[in-house]
Write a protein that holds these residues in place. Structure first.
Motif, PDB file in Angstrom:
ATOM      1  N   LYS B   3       0.838  -0.985  -0.040  1.00 15.59           N
ATOM      2  CA  LYS B   3      -0.208  -0.057   0.057  1.00 15.59           C
ATOM      3  C   LYS B   3       0.732   1.244   0.019  1.00 15.59           C
ATOM      4  CE  LYS B   3      -3.901  -1.859   2.272  1.00 15.59           C
ATOM      5  NZ  LYS B   3      -4.702  -1.965   3.798  1.00 15.59           N
ATOM      6  N   ASN B   4       1.876   1.375   0.953  1.00 19.95           N
ATOM      7  CA  ASN B   4       2.596   2.517   1.066  1.00 19.95           C
ATOM      8  C   ASN B   4       3.447   2.639   0.078  1.00 19.95           C
ATOM      9  OD1 ASN B   4       4.334   0.593   1.588  1.00 19.95           O
ATOM     10  ND2 ASN B   4       4.925   1.434   3.587  1.00 19.95           N
ATOM     11  N   ARG B   5       3.836   1.941  -0.997  1.00 16.71           N
ATOM     12  CA  ARG B   5       4.517   1.965  -2.044  1.00 16.71           C
ATOM     13  C   ARG B   5       4.054   2.473  -3.203  1.00 16.71           C
ATOM     14  NH1 ARG B   5       9.465  -0.546  -2.222  1.00 16.71           N
ATOM     15  NH2 ARG B   5       9.887  -1.847  -0.503  1.00 16.71           N
ATOM     16  N   LEU B   6       2.737   2.699  -3.533  1.00 12.17           N
ATOM     17  CA  LEU B   6       1.772   3.269  -4.336  1.00 12.17           C
ATOM     18  C   LEU B   6       2.250   4.610  -4.526  1.00 12.17           C
ATOM     19  CD1 LEU B   6      -0.285   2.790  -6.495  1.00 12.17           C
ATOM     20  CD2 LEU B   6      -1.828   3.501  -4.897  1.00 12.17           C
ATOM     21  N   ARG B   7       2.160   5.403  -3.337  1.00 10.05           N
ATOM     22  CA  ARG B   7       2.679   7.098  -3.304  1.00 10.05           C
ATOM     23  C   ARG B   7       4.108   6.953  -3.919  1.00 10.05           C
ATOM     24  NH1 ARG B   7       3.859  11.540   0.008  1.00 10.05           N
ATOM     25  NH2 ARG B   7       4.768  10.323   1.506  1.00 10.05           N
ATOM     26  N   LYS B   8       4.811   6.466  -3.397  1.00 17.18           N
ATOM     27  CA  LYS B   8       6.373   6.348  -3.749  1.00 17.18           C
ATOM     28  C   LYS B   8       6.506   6.140  -5.096  1.00 17.18           C
ATOM     29  CE  LYS B   8       8.280   7.127   0.370  1.00 17.18           C
ATOM     30  NZ  LYS B   8       7.629   8.509   0.769  1.00 17.18           N
ATOM     31  N   THR B   9       5.784   5.288  -5.689  1.00 22.40           N
ATOM     32  CA  THR B   9       5.984   4.937  -7.165  1.00 22.40           C
ATOM     33  C   THR B   9       5.523   6.108  -8.063  1.00 22.40           C
ATOM     34  OG1 THR B   9       5.369   2.748  -6.510  1.00 22.40           O
ATOM     35  CG2 THR B   9       5.402   3.141  -9.017  1.00 22.40           C
ATOM     36  N   VAL B  10       4.278   6.800  -7.400  1.00 24.93           N
ATOM     37  CA  VAL B  10       3.900   7.897  -8.306  1.00 24.93           C
ATOM     38  C   VAL B  10       4.807   9.150  -8.120  1.00 24.93           C
ATOM     39  CG1 VAL B  10       2.047   9.660  -8.750  1.00 24.93           C
ATOM     40  CG2 VAL B  10       1.561   7.062  -8.045  1.00 24.93           C
ATOM     41  N   GLN B  11       5.209   9.276  -7.061  1.00 24.60           N
ATOM     42  CA  GLN B  11       6.390  10.281  -6.789  1.00 24.60           C
ATOM     43  C   GLN B  11       7.639  10.173  -7.711  1.00 24.60           C
ATOM     44  OE1 GLN B  11       6.214  10.048  -2.254  1.00 24.60           O
ATOM     45  NE2 GLN B  11       6.292  12.261  -2.360  1.00 24.60           N
ATOM     46  N   ILE B  12       8.018   8.998  -7.623  1.00 23.39           N
ATOM     47  CA  ILE B  12       9.316   8.826  -8.434  1.00 23.39           C
ATOM     48  C   ILE B  12       9.183   8.871  -9.894  1.00 23.39           C
ATOM     49  CG2 ILE B  12      11.068   6.993  -8.852  1.00 23.39           C
ATOM     50  CD1 ILE B  12      11.700   7.915  -6.202  1.00 23.39           C
ATOM     51  N   PHE B  13       7.953   8.540 -10.189  1.00 22.84           N
ATOM     52  CA  PHE B  13       7.519   8.514 -11.599  1.00 22.84           C
ATOM     53  C   PHE B  13       7.807  10.193 -12.103  1.00 22.84           C
ATOM     54  CE2 PHE B  13       4.615   9.948 -14.718  1.00 22.84           C
ATOM     55  CZ  PHE B  13       4.831   9.262 -16.041  1.00 22.84           C
ATOM     56  N   PHE B  14       7.054  11.083 -11.309  1.00 28.74           N
ATOM     57  CA  PHE B  14       7.005  12.375 -11.836  1.00 28.74           C
ATOM     58  C   PHE B  14       8.540  13.084 -11.356  1.00 28.74           C
ATOM     59  CE2 PHE B  14       2.414  12.168 -11.311  1.00 28.74           C
ATOM     60  CZ  PHE B  14       1.951  12.710 -12.516  1.00 28.74           C
ATOM     61  N   PHE B  17      10.402  12.153 -14.425  1.00 30.79           N
ATOM     62  CA  PHE B  17       9.749  12.826 -15.668  1.00 30.79           C
ATOM     63  C   PHE B  17      10.205  14.266 -15.744  1.00 30.79           C
ATOM     64  CE2 PHE B  17       5.987  14.915 -17.702  1.00 30.79           C
ATOM     65  CZ  PHE B  17       6.073  14.327 -19.041  1.00 30.79           C
ATOM     66  N   ILE B  18       9.967  14.769 -14.545  1.00 29.25           N
ATOM     67  CA  ILE B  18      10.493  16.301 -14.591  1.00 29.25           C
ATOM     68  C   ILE B  18      12.032  16.279 -14.841  1.00 29.25           C
ATOM     69  CG2 ILE B  18      10.673  18.276 -13.208  1.00 29.25           C
ATOM     70  CD1 ILE B  18       7.892  17.807 -14.420  1.00 29.25           C
ATOM     71  N   ALA B  19      12.987  15.590 -14.450  1.00 28.73           N
ATOM     72  CA  ALA B  19      14.119  15.723 -14.433  1.00 28.73           C
ATOM     73  C   ALA B  19      14.707  15.540 -15.874  1.00 28.73           C
ATOM     74  CB  ALA B  19      14.914  14.662 -13.518  1.00 28.73           C
ATOM     75  N   GLY B  97       9.283  17.917  -3.199  1.00 26.88           N
ATOM     76  CA  GLY B  97       8.731  17.205  -2.007  1.00 26.88           C
ATOM     77  C   GLY B  97       9.295  15.926  -1.887  1.00 26.88           C
ATOM     78  N   THR B  98       9.294  15.226  -3.145  1.00 30.14           N
ATOM     79  CA  THR B  98      10.004  13.732  -3.123  1.00 30.14           C
ATOM     80  C   THR B  98      11.482  13.918  -2.609  1.00 30.14           C
ATOM     81  OG1 THR B  98       8.595  13.333  -5.002  1.00 30.14           O
ATOM     82  CG2 THR B  98      10.193  11.727  -4.545  1.00 30.14           C
ATOM     83  N   VAL B  99      12.054  14.661  -3.298  1.00 26.22           N
ATOM     84  CA  VAL B  99      13.485  14.745  -2.951  1.00 26.22           C
ATOM     85  C   VAL B  99      13.818  15.021  -1.407  1.00 26.22           C
ATOM     86  CG1 VAL B  99      15.608  16.325  -3.618  1.00 26.22           C
ATOM     87  CG2 VAL B  99      14.102  15.620  -5.287  1.00 26.22           C
ATOM     88  N   GLN B 100      13.176  16.040  -0.995  1.00 22.57           N
ATOM     89  CA  GLN B 100      13.102  16.097   0.705  1.00 22.57           C
ATOM     90  C   GLN B 100      12.644  14.995   1.309  1.00 22.57           C
ATOM     91  OE1 GLN B 100      11.298  20.295   1.945  1.00 22.57           O
ATOM     92  NE2 GLN B 100      10.456  19.938  -0.147  1.00 22.57           N
ATOM     93  N   GLU B 101      11.822  14.133   0.942  1.00 25.54           N
ATOM     94  CA  GLU B 101      11.396  12.940   1.641  1.00 25.54           C
ATOM     95  C   GLU B 101      12.715  11.942   1.508  1.00 25.54           C
ATOM     96  OE1 GLU B 101       7.552  11.302   0.532  1.00 25.54           O
ATOM     97  OE2 GLU B 101       6.544  12.834   1.209  1.00 25.54           O
ATOM     98  N   LEU B 102      13.153  11.760   0.209  1.00 22.60           N
ATOM     99  CA  LEU B 102      14.274  10.826   0.156  1.00 22.60           C
ATOM    100  C   LEU B 102      15.450  11.392   0.956  1.00 22.60           C
ATOM    101  CD1 LEU B 102      14.510  10.572  -3.765  1.00 22.60           C
ATOM    102  CD2 LEU B 102      13.735   8.875  -2.058  1.00 22.60           C
ATOM    103  N   VAL B 103      15.675  12.556   1.440  1.00 24.12           N
ATOM    104  CA  VAL B 103      16.794  12.906   2.117  1.00 24.12           C
ATOM    105  C   VAL B 103      16.323  12.837   3.724  1.00 24.12           C
ATOM    106  CG1 VAL B 103      18.282  15.006   2.944  1.00 24.12           C
ATOM    107  CG2 VAL B 103      17.553  14.784   0.428  1.00 24.12           C
ATOM    108  N   SER B 104      15.142  12.850   3.971  1.00 23.98           N
ATOM    109  CA  SER B 104      14.739  12.611   5.282  1.00 23.98           C
ATOM    110  C   SER B 104      14.847  11.270   5.692  1.00 23.98           C
ATOM    111  CB  SER B 104      13.268  13.228   5.340  1.00 23.98           C
ATOM    112  OG  SER B 104      13.133  14.582   5.222  1.00 23.98           O
ATOM    113  N   LYS B 105      14.966  10.422   4.731  1.00 21.30           N
ATOM    114  CA  LYS B 105      15.045   8.975   5.200  1.00 21.30           C
ATOM    115  C   LYS B 105      16.401   8.906   5.817  1.00 21.30           C
ATOM    116  CE  LYS B 105      12.805   6.102   1.588  1.00 21.30           C
ATOM    117  NZ  LYS B 105      12.693   5.140   0.723  1.00 21.30           N
TER     118      LYS B 105
END
Lengths: 243, 281
Positions: B3-14, B17-19, B97-105
Motif C-alpha cells: 500500500k505505502n509503495r503506491l505513493r512512492k511509485t507515483v512520486q518517483i515517476f514524476f 519525468f520532470i528531471a 517534495g519527493t527529494v526532501q522525503e528521500l533526504v529525510s530517510k
C-alpha cells in the motif's frame, strides 16, 4: 463515498492527461512563446501589436514578421551587419554581447524601445535602457521622430566602439598575459615547458631535483622540497630569457 | 504492490519525468534532444507559474516572462484536484517534495524518534504561516516586475537547473539549506517556505472530500500523529481541515498506519451512516 490511495494515485495523472490533451486539441496548450505579441486593447493604437510584449526569445525574423521592420534595419541598428543569418539573432543575445555599457543596458528592452520608436507606438522603456549608436541613424532615416523624441533617444545612446574597446582591452590583457614569460608565484612547470624549456633544463634549474607535475606551481614545489624559490627562479628565468 | 509503495511509485515517476524534461530542454538547445520526451522549459511545466501570472494576465492579458499557457492549464488542473481532495499535488507529484522525503530517510535513520519532532508543535504551528508571507511577497513582486522573481531563491529551480548557469547563488543557498534541514525535519520547504504549497493548502479548508476521523472507533493510539509528515495532530480532530495536510494517505485506515478499519478516511458523509449501509468495509 470513500477515497483510497489507489483512487488518489489515479486522480492527478488522469486530470493531467485529460487537461493537457483537451487543451492541446483546442490549440491552447503552449510551453513556449508564440512569437505573437499581444495587441493594444484600447486607445489610438487598439488592434496593433504591442512592442512591450516582445520577449528575449524573439528573433529579428520574428520582429519582421510581426511588426514589419526589415531584418536589415534591425541588424544595422544593433550592430549585427556582419552576421551570416541576422534573422536568427534573438533579443536575449544583446545582454550577452553588450550588457551594461556606461551604466546603461542594451537588452531585450532596447529592442522593444526601438520597435516602438520605429513604428511610432507608445512605450515607456526602463530607466537604464539604452540603444546602440547605429540605431539612431536607422531611426533618423527610416522613422519619423520628433525633435523631442530624438533628444530622448540621444540621451540613451551607447557607442558600439566603447563595447568593442572594452572587449578588445580584455582580450589584449589576456594576450599580454599569455606572452609574458616572467616567472611568478603562480607559474607552473607546464608554463615553463610551453615557453620552450626542456625537462633537463628545468631539472638543472632545480639543482638536479626531479621536476614536479606539469600543473604544479614552481613556488609550491620549492616550498615542499625545502629549496629557495628565489634561487630557482633566477636560474630558470635566465634560461627562459636566453631562449 | 504494498500500500505505502503506491505513493512512492507515483512520486518517483514524476521526479524522473520532470528531471528528464529539464535535461532534455538543455539538450534541445544544442540540437541533441531525446525524442519522445518533452523539452519544455522547467518554468513552462510549473503550475505555480500560472498563479504568479494571474495578475498580469487579468490586467494586461499577458503572461509574465518565461510563463506560458501551459502554466495556466496546469494550475487549473491542480486546483481542480485540490478542490476534490486537497493538495494531492504536494503529496503525490511535486518532485521537490519527493527529494526532501528521500533526504529525510537518512534523517530518520540518524535521529530515530526524535526526527521531525525537534520543534514543539505549539511553536511550530505559527512558523507554518511563514509560507503565506512568502506567497504574498512573490505574488506582489512578480506582479510589479513582470518576471518570475521566485526563481532566484527557488531551491526546486536550483536543483533541476544547476547545470545551466542560470541559477542564482541565492537559489543554491536555498537548496543547500533545504536539503540540510531535511535531515531534521520532514519537508521543511513545504512546511515553512513553499508559496505554492501555501496556495494549495487553502484548499484543505474547502475540499469536497475531507479526511475524517471516526471518534467512536478511534482507539487513540496516536499512530496517525506520528505518521503525519506535516505533524498535524490528527488524533484529536474530527474532520481534518488543517492547511498543512498534503493528502499523502500515510495516516489513513485504508492505506496508512491507522490500525482500526473505518476510522481515518478520506470520505464524504458520516461514518455511522456508512456503517449502517455497509459502505465502510
Amino acid at each position: 463515498m470513500k477515497i483510497t490511495a489507489k483512487t488518489a494515485a489515479l486522480i492527478l495523472p488522469l486530470f493531467f492527461l485529460v487537461g493537457i490533451l483537451s487543451t492541446m486539441a483546442a490549440g491552447y496548450w503552449a510551453t513556449e512563446s508564440s512569437k505573437t505579441p499581444v495587441k493594444y486593447e484600447t486607445g489610438e493604437f487598439a488592434g496593433e501589436y504591442n512592442p512591450a510584449d516582445i520577449r528575449g526569445s524573439y528573433s529579428f525574423g520574428d520582429i519582421e514578421n510581426v511588426f514589419g521592420i526589415p531584418v536589415d534595419s534591425l541588424a544595422r541598428a544593433f550592430g549585427f551587419t556582419g552576421e551570416e543569418d541576422p534573422s536568427a539573432i534573438q533579443a536575449k543575445l544583446f545582454e550577452e554581447v553588450y550588457g551594461i555599457v556606461d551604466g546603461k543596458e542594451v537588452g531585450t528592452d532596447s529592442l522593444r524601445y526601438f520597435v516602438a520608436l520605429y513604428l511610432g507606438l507608445p512605450y515607456e522603456p526602463d530607466e537604464e535602457t539604452a540603444l546602440p549608436q547605429p540605431a539612431l541613424s536607422v531611426l533618423k532615416k527610416e522613422a519619423a521622430l520628433s525633435e523631442e523624441t530624438l533628444a530622448e533617444v540621444e540621451s540613451r545612446l551607447v557607442s558600439l566602439e566603447t563595447v568593442r574597446l572594452e572587449t578588445d582591452a580584455v582580450a589584449e590583457t589576456e594576450h599580454e598575459e599569455a606572452l609574458d614569460t616572467t616567472i611568478k608565484g603562480k607559474t607552473t612547470f607546464a608554463d615553463l615547458y610551453t615557453w620552450g624549456l626542456t625537462e633537463d633544463q628545468v631539472r638543472q634549474g632545480l639543482g638536479g631535483l626531479e621536476p614536479g607535475a606539469r600543473g604544479t606551481a614552481v613556488r609550491d614545489y620549492c616550498t615542499e622540497a625545502g629549496i629557495e624559490f628565489s634561487t630557482v627562479k633566477t636560474a630558470l628565468q635566465e634560461m627562459v630569457d636566453n631562449l | 504492490m504494498k500500500k505505502n509503495r503506491l505513493r512512492k511509485t507515483v512520486q518517483i515517476f514524476f521526479l524522473v519525468f520532470i528531471a528528464l524534461i529539464a535535461v532534455n530542454h538543455t539538450l534541445a538547445e544544442t540540437g541533441a534532444a531525446i525524442p519522445l520526451i518533452g523539452n519544455a522549459s522547467l518554468h513552462a511545466v510549473c503550475p505555480f507559474g500560472g498563479v504568479v501570472s494571474l495578475y498580469q494576465l487579468i490586467t494586461a492579458g499577458t503572461f509574465v516572462k518565461k510563463a506560458h499557457e501551459s502554466n495556466l492549464v496546469l494550475m487549473l488542473i491542480v486546483f481542480a484536484s485540490a478542490l476534490l481532495l486537497g493538495p494531492l499535488f504536494c503529496g503525490w507529484v511535486c518532485p521537490f517534495g519527493t527529494v526532501q522525503e528521500l533526504v529525510s530517510k537518512l534523517g530518520r535513520k540518524l535521529f530515530k524518534k526524535k526526527f521531525n519532532r525537534f520543534i514543539p508543535y505549539s511553536f511550530d504551528r505559527y512558523l507554518r504561516f511563514l509560507r503565506y508571507a512568502l506567497l504574498a511577497w512573490v505574488v506582489f513582486m512578480t506582479a510589479r516586475s513582470g518576471q518570475l522573481v521566485f526563481a532566484n531563491v527557488d531551491p526546486y529551480y536550483a536543483l533541476f537547473q544547476f547545470w545551466t548557469g542560470e541559477v542564482a547563488v541565492s537559489g543554491f543557498i536555498a537548496l543547500g539549506v533545504t536539503l540540510a534541514l531535511s535531515l531534521f525535519v520532514e519537508r521543511p520547504f513545504c512546511k515553512y517556505a513553499c508559496p505554492y504549497g501555501a496556495v494549495l493548502g487553502l484548499f484543505n479548508l474547502i475540499r469536497i472530500i475531507p479526511l475524517k476521523r471516526n471518534s467512536s472507533s478511534c482507539i487513540s493510539c496516536k499512530k496517525c500523529d506520528r505518521a503525519c509528515p506535516m505533524n498535524i495532530p490528527l488524533s484529536g480532530a474530527g474532520s481534518v481541515r488543517n492547511h498543512q495536510c498534503i493528502a499523502c494517505f500515510e495516516c489513513t485506515s485504508t492505506d496508512g498506519v491507522c490500525p482500526v478499519p473505518g476510522t481515518l478516511e478520506f470520505r464524504t458523509g458520516s461514518f455511522e451512516k456508512s456503517a449502517k449501509t455497509g459502505e465502510a468495509e
